[in-house]
Design an enzyme around this catalytic site. Structure first.
Site, mmCIF file in Angstrom:
data_model
loop_
_atom_site.group_PDB
_atom_site.id
_atom_site.type_symbol
_atom_site.label_atom_id
_atom_site.label_comp_id
_atom_site.label_asym_id
_atom_site.label_seq_id
_atom_site.Cartn_x
_atom_site.Cartn_y
_atom_site.Cartn_z
ATOM 1 N N TYR A 145 -16.145 -18.086 21.829
ATOM 2 C CA TYR A 145 -14.978 -18.447 20.684
ATOM 3 C C TYR A 145 -15.925 -17.269 19.409
ATOM 4 C CZ TYR A 145 -13.173 -21.476 23.964
ATOM 5 O OH TYR A 145 -12.945 -21.745 25.046
ATOM 6 N N ASP A 207 -19.575 -28.593 29.000
ATOM 7 C CA ASP A 207 -20.380 -27.667 30.037
ATOM 8 C C ASP A 207 -21.866 -27.652 29.742
ATOM 9 O OD1 ASP A 207 -18.641 -27.444 32.535
ATOM 10 O OD2 ASP A 207 -16.990 -26.724 30.456
ATOM 11 N N HIS A 447 -19.539 -13.334 27.778
ATOM 12 C CA HIS A 447 -18.476 -14.117 27.892
ATOM 13 C C HIS A 447 -17.245 -14.635 27.378
ATOM 14 C CE1 HIS A 447 -18.617 -18.194 27.382
ATOM 15 N NE2 HIS A 447 -20.420 -17.888 27.096
ATOM 16 N N TYR A 528 -5.398 -23.490 23.262
ATOM 17 C CA TYR A 528 -5.789 -24.500 22.678
ATOM 18 C C TYR A 528 -7.102 -23.754 21.709
ATOM 19 C CZ TYR A 528 -10.204 -26.013 24.097
ATOM 20 O OH TYR A 528 -11.990 -25.666 24.413
ATOM 21 N N ARG A 529 -7.551 -22.344 21.698
ATOM 22 C CA ARG A 529 -8.747 -22.372 20.541
ATOM 23 C C ARG A 529 -8.845 -20.886 20.904
ATOM 24 N NH1 ARG A 529 -14.265 -25.444 22.756
ATOM 25 N NH2 ARG A 529 -15.712 -24.915 20.621
#
Ligand code: ADP
Length: 603
Positions: A145, A207, A447, A528-529
């Site tokens: 993000y 995670d 990622h 959501y993000r």
């Protein structure tokens, strides 16, 4: 300092119990870097430091001199050197180590290390005086993000975690804690063990455990015990506002209160919400609830053979989840990810660098693993004493077996390093370091996530799966979806893994993301993000009633942060000084993250 910094050595270190795993991961990651075995210094191609628009070099020098006087020169660092990506456990606080744009976008001009709430107030007042944008991070590991990167190039990153790292309270009576920004899930877990409370108190962990409790919670991350939703389970914030005042929310506003971590609301409007996924304040303390050890747990793994089993499975999951028979945020993962999480590069399975690894190869590889061939793998955990677990497990088993080809996997003989055990640990409050192994799928593996939410319905799962798969195929990207089932909704998390040094791979990933966000919005799904590069686009999809919600956010921004110094553009919220100057990143604006200047200072 050890080869991988440990927790006693640094706030962002690895717990000693994970040191061997961390060393092995580091070796694997570094072997896949272009400069095999070593970190590459990324040379700077534009003028250094990266200055924020509206601040001249002279003004910046003067502002830095002022900041050094205020905080101490040792707590201020100008970023004029080559950038280094490091890896998860030794991550940079200057830029996004997994950038999808050019290296010179989203770069900090300087990093400042406040040591207290008062220091944070000082930094905020300094930013207002010099009109320098600042960007707070707690740990800066918000990977996928944007990591530690600021949205506005040349912002000063306020690295809260390095010095503000205390666990201020752990209550074994109330099952709560109070933490500062530099407390990672690893650190909180370790401290609970060190105090001999590990048998009683569980931390809900994501995670990977290296993120901070505060950073993950304000960005609305999730974990995998029944507590799952971090934002929903926090209680009480201390926040420095963009003009320098400090507030405490909920019961924290009552002097001498004894319920700050027990009752999140206090009296009057519930203001915590405006400090999550926003740029309205800097959180300096946060209360968090801890879960009582439920007296036992048992993780299980089911596999489903066909891609089309997804819709029926999701229909089966919904009532079980809402009734709490499936008790935790459970994961339904795709076979491509099951193969990739083993940590081998895709070149081990398939030579061509471009295009998707064919399905038959993926299935053949899955067949060689202890889990066996499958298309979907469901990781769940049940809690409580054995007799309570048995009832729930029987109900789940009967429901899942309605799907032809469903298999309950005997995990008892799985090797200790099998991914299943990582999920088992995480679901029972022990943070791990395993998840990112799928980043090793490609060289310089990075990622970025596409994360839409939907109801827990078969038709929604199928629609999202289909749109994402189609776009991945068009853009030639291997498809890694996982459905994370909350209580009444699910997040689909699709991780695009790309070679961070390849301009075409980055361009394909960004184009794929932009397509998926638009496709999803057209069907009524929102994220959501999201990553910094997509915040404007995603915010733009929440446009009901002529963008009424964003207009309200802008009003709040202009009131709370009249000079627009705090994280401009974060979550698509631009302060007045930046608005109407092309700062929004959209498909049309390409890959530049900057607009045409800012409004001149109002003196
Ligand atoms: P993590 O601690 O999980 O590594 P980060 O520090 O990267 O998370 O923060 C995630 C996001 O949340 C960032 O975009 C950051 O701006 C925001 N954030 C993090 N900590 C704070 C804080 N204490 N106050 C306000 N915003 C924060």
């Amino acid at each position: 300092m050890s080869d991988v910094p440990t927790l006693p050595e640094t706030h962002s270190g690895i717990p000693v119990y994970l040191l061997d795993k961390a060393r092995a991961t580091k070796t694997a990651v570094y072997n896949l870097k272009s400069n095999a075995g070593a970190d590459t210094a990324i040379p700077r191609r534009r003028e250094v430091p990266a200055l924020p628009q509206g601040v001249t070099a002279e003004a910046f020098q003067a502002a830095m001199a002022d900041l050094r006087t205020l905080l101490g020169a040792e707590h201020v660092e100008v970023i004029d050197q080559a950038l280094r990506d490091g890896w998860y456990m030794e991550h940079p606080n200057t830029h996004d180590m997994m950038t999808i744009l050019d290296d010179e976008e989203f770069v900090a001009s300087a990093v400042v290390y406040p040591g207290s709430t008062e220091d944070v107030q000082t930094v905020v007042r300094w930013a207002n005086k010099h009109l320098v944008p600042i960007f707070p991070i707690s740990m800066g590991r918000n990977l996928g993000y944007g990591g530690a990167a600021p949205r506005v190039r040349g912002s000063v990153v306020v690295d809260l975690g390095r010095r503000m790292r205390q666990i201020l309270d752990i209550s074994a009576e109330d099952f709560t804690c109070l933490v500062e920004p530099g407390v990672s899930f690893y650190a909180l877990h370790d401290e609970i063990q060190a105090r001999g409370l590990g048998d009683q108190l569980w931390v809900d962990v994501p995670d990977l455990g290296g993120g901070s409790v505060i950073g993950n919670t304000v960005d609305r991350g999730v974990g995998y015990t029944p507590y799952g939703d971090h934002w929903a389970t926090h209680s009480g914030l201390e926040v420095v506002l963009p003009t320098g005042e400090v507030v405490r929310t909920g019961m924290g506003a009552l002097p001498g209160n004894n319920t700050w971590q027990a009752f999140p609301y206090g009296f009057g409007p519930y203001s915590d919400g405006i400090f999550s996924q926003s740029n309205f304040g800097i959180v300096t303390k946060m209360g968090m609830t801890l879960m009582p050890n439920p007296g036992g747990h048992e993780s299980f793994l089911y596999t489903f053979q066909r891609e089309d089993d997804l819709a029926q499975l999701i229909e089966i999951i919904r009532p079980l989840r809402i009734r709490n028979i499936l008790e935790n945020v459970a994961q339904l993962r795709h076979v491509t990810q099951s193969v990739a999480v083993r940590g081998q590069p895709r070149s081990d399975y398939y030579e061509p660098v471009d295009g998707l690894v064919p399905d038959d190869i993926i299935h053949a590889e899955a067949a060689k693993t202890p889990t066996g061939d499958h298309t979907w793998a469901y990781y769940g955990t049940t809690y409580g004493p054995p007799e309570a677990r048995a009832v729930k497990l029987a109900a789940v088993d009967a429901a899942f077996r309605q799907i032809p080809g469903c298999r309950k996997i005997d995990t008892s003989t799985f090797p200790a390093d099998e991914y299943f055990w990582s999920r088992d640990k995480i679901a029972s409050g022990t943070p791990d370091l395993h998840e990112l192994r799928w980043c090793q799928w490609v060289p310089n593996g990075s990622h970025i996530a596409f994360s839409p939410v939907s109801p827990i319905r078969g038709k929604d799962a199928a629609a999202l799966n289909e749109l994402a798969r189609k776009r991945h195929e068009e853009h030639g990207i291997d498809y890694f979806p996982a459905f994370c089932v909350g209580l009444r909704e699910m997040h689909l998390i699709v991780e695009i893994v790309f070679d961070r040094t390849s301009a075409p791979k980055k361009a394909a990933a960004l184009a794929c993301l932009r397509d998926m966000v638009d496709d999803a919005a057209a069907l009524g799904y929102g994220e959501y993000r999201t990553h910094l590069a997509l915040m404007d686009q995603v915010a733009g999809t929440y446009s009901w009633n002529d963008n009424a919600l964003m207009k309200m956010h802008e009003q709040l921004k202009d009131t709370l942060d009249p000079n627009g110094i705090l994280a401009p553009g974060r979550c698509g919220i631009w302060p007045k000084r930046y608005r109407g100057r092309g700062w929004e990143m959209t498909r049309a604006s390409g890959t530049s993250s900057e607009g045409q200047g800012v409004e001149a200072a109002q003196k």
